[in-house]
Design a protein around this motif. Structure first.
Motif, short mmCIF file in Angstrom:
data_model
loop_
_atom_site.label_atom_id
_atom_site.label_comp_id
_atom_site.label_asym_id
_atom_site.label_seq_id
_atom_site.Cartn_x
_atom_site.Cartn_y
_atom_site.Cartn_z
N GLY A 256 -37.52 -92.80 70.32
CA GLY A 256 -37.38 -92.52 68.89
C GLY A 256 -36.01 -92.92 68.43
O GLY A 256 -35.03 -92.23 68.71
N VAL B 130 -39.69 -90.70 76.13
CA VAL B 130 -39.94 -90.57 74.68
C VAL B 130 -38.99 -91.52 73.97
O VAL B 130 -37.78 -91.51 74.23
CB VAL B 130 -39.68 -89.12 74.21
CG1 VAL B 130 -39.89 -89.00 72.70
CG2 VAL B 130 -40.56 -88.14 74.95
N TRP C 278 -39.47 -92.37 63.35
CA TRP C 278 -38.63 -92.44 64.55
C TRP C 278 -37.79 -91.20 64.79
O TRP C 278 -37.38 -90.93 65.92
CB TRP C 278 -37.71 -93.67 64.46
CG TRP C 278 -36.78 -93.62 63.27
CD1 TRP C 278 -37.03 -94.12 62.03
CD2 TRP C 278 -35.48 -93.04 63.20
NE1 TRP C 278 -35.96 -93.88 61.19
CE2 TRP C 278 -35.00 -93.22 61.89
CE3 TRP C 278 -34.67 -92.38 64.12
CZ2 TRP C 278 -33.75 -92.76 61.47
CZ3 TRP C 278 -33.42 -91.93 63.71
CH2 TRP C 278 -32.97 -92.12 62.40
N TRP C 279 -37.50 -90.46 63.73
CA TRP C 279 -36.54 -89.36 63.85
C TRP C 279 -37.19 -88.03 64.21
O TRP C 279 -36.49 -87.03 64.31
CB TRP C 279 -35.77 -89.21 62.53
CG TRP C 279 -36.66 -89.09 61.32
CD1 TRP C 279 -37.04 -90.10 60.47
CD2 TRP C 279 -37.32 -87.91 60.85
NE1 TRP C 279 -37.88 -89.61 59.51
CE2 TRP C 279 -38.06 -88.28 59.71
CE3 TRP C 279 -37.33 -86.59 61.28
CZ2 TRP C 279 -38.84 -87.37 59.00
CZ3 TRP C 279 -38.10 -85.66 60.58
CH2 TRP C 279 -38.84 -86.07 59.45
#
Lengths: 310, 607
Positions: A82, A80, A65-66
């Motif tokens: 994340g 996007v 996620w990062w």
């Protein structure tokens, strides 16, 4: 004078060999790590594909996620996602999901991601690789058509301050914000609820028995009305100190009949949600907390189609 | 027998000091200013302004009003290091013009940090051997986060150094003339550095008792005097505690006057310790050396703290109480740990050990943990005759090292103690862990050499331990070089490096300093006069003052009035990045600092 030490033993030799091995593993790791990090060219190649092939309504989900460096390269109009815990996000506004993954990064177990992400999703086509990046397109079986979003409809809403025993006082529209007496206000914006960036109605209630009421006209017919309520940012985790629950109620604006009622207790991180059958064309959302301190609400109210096809 | 290092080891220690100082000095310019460092810059400058005023107007300069005004700012930390930072700034920047302001401020901290490897070698070479001392010295500074903190004009590394110096002096005091006095003086300096030093006497007390018991065995007169000194100390402490309970903490502080029971008790303790000390020295030097370090600490420590900290001069009791209360009730800042943002106690008991293991290179974790484990086993062996035949029992000196290796780790592990700040809060433990690692590497090297000798006859036996040590240091040095100057982002191999730590949900960085990664971009691309929001950075003007940020750029208060926003990635600050998206109408950064793919600092420009 050094402390007395035992004579070198096999154990010490084994320890030395062990240390040596650990050091070599450390060096090996450091030499290996750069090989699994994407180059700018890899990111640009992904961006080119998405520029050509992404459709309106698509979303890019980052795994892990990062890995948000991708934002530097991805096409501007393409959402996007994340954030910590995003693999469980239904992404219900998006019928197709591009998963941009870096599966070779350390501590990135594919199984945990797959267990949370895959149910209800079907891969479309083959996974494509761009250096250490992989790009896969999925049909999102959890997606649902969005007929109405309160955050988008706010400019046309009627916002009032309702105090028991008196007539509602209209809140004044100041740009994109509705300002009410006693510091209460409502606006649409992007806020964080338990690390998730959400475009929502951001409502600060007045405190006491009064409430901010938002009335929406002409809500399209839909299969369901879904209301989610959470406390924005870092105030959600707090308990005690006189903090009170946040109450968010959805009513039929014509009849005053309650449709859904949510209560966000102090200490609740994330959203609480309710879903009811769609129907009424005029909806009223009522937001109240006895103590308004740190009860800044992020509310998502949508009219949705029935669940999508997996 | 003296515990002084051999001449060669003293020279090696000096070389280590000079080398470490040179390396730190050479690498300092790239290191950004952590959030509190800018506060210390300002406090140091203010301390020097007061000194200048004192020269002009001594009487007024020494008054309550002026000392309060000069030292009230940042009074949560003693002024010892800040005075040194300020004097260095005055000399090397203001007077001589040799250094930029930040480097001049940092110089004393660099010297303190550079002294750690030197003392580790001086101690390690005597306790375990030269190779052990050398490895201990190098491995301490080679750790990425130690290397980073060694650059800052802050107090974490200086207090780690001061803690080490005090314990080293305490160790020397058992055998070497005069070191008892150094123990007291150094503890005073440690107290004037940071509050961690307050925990040293309880850590050292068991060793004082043990030493006194051993030294006075068969010497009834000496034992009686030592016992009296310890009883006097215990009785005074007990009576003060009783008063504290009876009067409540507020009443205890408020009722403490020149003529009050508290003053009488403290005066009685001081005089009593002095008298007993003089008599003990005449009776038996060995027993005197056992207890004198603690006596010197108790007599000189508070006196030194008081003498160097003008803020205490006119209100010693209530201001010292306020200082203690500040740290006892310190606010808990958010800190990310294994996917959870820790915001309030109770914090996980395993936090300190896990963070230590994840942030250190694995090649240092291994010898440190084996060394500590071995010491634990050998300490048990010291008390169990059946074990002594199998393992070498730990000596009292080693127990001293071991207890100090654990002291700060245990202290910060308490679930109610603030956990923000990561490894810097238990830095005082790390030099002692380095010593234990040094012993372990030396032993392992010798074992390996003995095993290899019949198999590789051409391999010089003396080369094995240095080779092993060198190979163990290599991953630490390469990681440190790779991550410099962003040391607070460093994670070792157990975490999976920096990306692995991000996936584990660990704290990405501390506050403020990593912004240096995008300053060159700002200087090159920001429009003239642009308003810049440096999120969580209080050092905007310090960056300009030190030539790191263009002078024409203006500081913005937030995204709403900024042309460019520079956001630091912290899990708890996500809302602030979203505020930038909202204000700037974009979710796409223009550049950023990404270390091994992990976002650290992200730059957005208003469209």
């Amino acid at each position: 004078m050094p402390s007395p030490e035992p004579r070198p033993s096999r154990l010490a030799a084994a320890e030395g060999a062990g240390f040596l091995l650990v050091a070599l593993l450390g060096l090996g790791f450091q030499a290996w790590l750069p090989t699994v990090l994407p180059k700018d060219g890899d990111e640009r190649a992904v961006a080119d594909v998405l520029q050509r092939e992404a459709e309106p309504g698509d979303v890019v989900l980052l795994h892990p996620w990062w890995t948000e460096r991708a934002r530097l390269f991805l096409p501007e109009g393409l959402p996007v996602v994340g954030y910590l815990g995003d693999e469980t996000d239904a992404l219900l506004e998006h019928p197709r999901i591009w998963v941009l993954a870096q599966p070779s990064l350390p501590r990135t177990p594919a199984s945990a991601f797959a267990a949370a992400f895959l149910p209800g999703r079907t891969r479309l086509g083959e996974e494509r690789h761009f250096g250490p990046l992989s790009l896969s397109l999925y049909r999102n079986g959890r997606a649902r058509g969005v007929r109405f979003s309160a955050a988008e409809a706010l400019p046309t809403a009627r916002v009032t301050l309702a105090v028991p025993g008196s007539e509602p006082v209209p809140c004044v529209q100041d740009g994109s914000t509705f300002r009410c007496l006693s510091g209460a206000h409502a606006e649409a914006g992007i806020h964080e609820v338990f690390y998730q960036p959400v475009r929502c109605l951001f409502v600060v209630p007045p405190g006491g028995p009064g409430a901010v009421e938002l009335t929406f006209e002409g809500v399209p017919a839909s299969a369901a009305l879904r209301l989610e309520a959470g406390i924005a940012w870092e105030h959600a985790w707090k308990r005690g100190g006189g903090l009170t629950p946040l109450h968010a109620s959805l009513l039929d604006a014509d009849t005053g009949a309650p449709l859904a009622a949510l209560s966000v207790e102090p200490g609740t991180e994330g959203f609480v949600a309710a879903e009811v059958p769609g129907g009424p064309r005029r909806l009223r959302l009522r937001v109240q907390s006895d103590n308004a301190h740190e009860r800044e609400a992020c509310l998502v109210l949508r009219a949705l189609d029935a669940g999508g096809t997996p | 027998m003296s515990r002084a290092p051999l001449r060669t080891d003293r020279r090696i220690a000096l070389g280590l000091f000079l080398g470490a100082f040179a390396v730190l000095f050479a690498t300092e310019a790239a290191v950004g200013f952590v959030r509190d460092e800018s506060v210390y810059f300002a406090a140091a400058e203010q301390a020097v302004r007061w000194l200048r005023y004192l020269l002009q107007s001594p009487v007024r300069g020494l008054s309550d009003a002026v000392t309060t005004q000069a030292f009230d700012f940042n009074h949560e930390h003693p002024v010892g290091m800040k005075l040194l930072f300020g004097l260095s700034f005055q000399l090397f920047h203001e007077t001589l013009g040799l250094l930029r302001p930040a480097t001049a401020f940092r110089l004393p901290a660099l010297a303190m940090a550079a002294a750690i490897p030197a003392v580790l070698h001086a101690w390690g070479s005597v306790l375990y051997g030269r190779k052990a001392g050398l490895f201990a010295a190098l491995c301490f500074l080679a750790a990425p986060r130690h290397f980073f903190h060694a650059h800052l004009a802050c107090f974490d590394m200086p207090v780690a150094a001061a803690w080490l110096f005090v314990v080293y002096a305490f160790w020397r005091a058992e055998t070497d003339e005069g070191w008892w006095l150094w123990t007291g003086l150094l503890w005073g300096a440690a107290l004037a550095t940071k509050h961690n030093a307050l925990f040293l006497p309880p850590v050292l007390l068991p060793f004082v008792v043990l030493r006194a018991y051993r030294a006075s065995t068969g010497k009834p007169a000496a034992r009686e005097l030592a016992l009296k000194a310890l009883l006097l100390l215990a009785a005074t402490a007990g009576l003060l505690c009783l008063l504290l309970l009876l009067l409540t903490p507020e009443g205890f502080v408020q009722s403490w006057a020149f003529l009050s029971p508290q003053t009488v008790l403290v005066a009685f303790l001081a005089v009593g310790l002095l008298v007993l000390g003089v008599r003990l020295r005449k009776t038996d030097v060995a027993t005197f050396r056992a207890v004198a370090p603690l006596g010197a600490m108790l007599l000189l420590g508070p006196a030194i703290l008081y003498a160097v900290w003008p803020w205490l001069w006119y209100h010693p009791v209530d201001r010292f109480a306020a200082y203690l209360e500040f740290h006892a009730t310190h606010v808990h800042y958010a800190w990310t740990y294994l996917g959870t943002v820790l915001r309030e106690p109770p914090f996980p008991l395993s936090y300190v050990l896990v963070v230590t293991a994840l942030t250190l290179p694995i090649s240092l974790v291994a010898p440190m943990s084996v060394g500590l484990l071995s010491l634990g086993v050998r300490s048990i062996a010291a008390w169990r005759p059946a074990w002594r035949a199998r393992v070498t029992p730990a000596s009292a000196s080693e127990a001293l090292v071991g207890l100090n290796a654990l002291a700060s780790i245990v202290l910060i592990s308490f679930p109610d103690v603030p956990h923000f700040g990561g490894v810097k809060h238990w830095l005082p433990s790390m030099p002692f862990l380095a010593l234990l690692a040094g012993r372990q590497v030396q032993l392992a090297g010798e074992g390996l050499a003995a095993w290899l000798r019949p198999r590789l006859r051409r391999l010089p036996a003396t080369a094995v331990t240095p080779l092993l040590g060198g190979v163990l240091l290599l991953p630490a040095v390469t990681l440190t070089a790779h991550v410099h100057p962003y040391g607070t982002s460093a994670y070792g191999e157990l975490a999976g490096g920096i990306p692995g730590a991000a996936s584990l949900g660990m704290q990405r960085q501390y506050w403020s300093n990593n912004v240096t990664g995008v300053l060159p971009w700002l200087n090159a691309h920001a429009p003239r006069g642009a308003r810049i929001w440096l999120h969580e950075v209080v050092s905007f003007h310090d960056y300009q003052r030190n030539g790191m940020l263009r002078e024409d750029l203006r500081q913005a208060a937030g995204p709403a009035d900024a042309d460019i926003a520079v956001v630091q990635y912290h899990q708890e600050f996500r809302e602030q990045e979203l505020a930038v998206w909202q204000a700037f109408g974009t979710t796409r950064p223009v550049t950023g600092l990404y270390i091994d793919e992990t976002p650290q600092v992200v730059v957005y420009q208003r469209r």
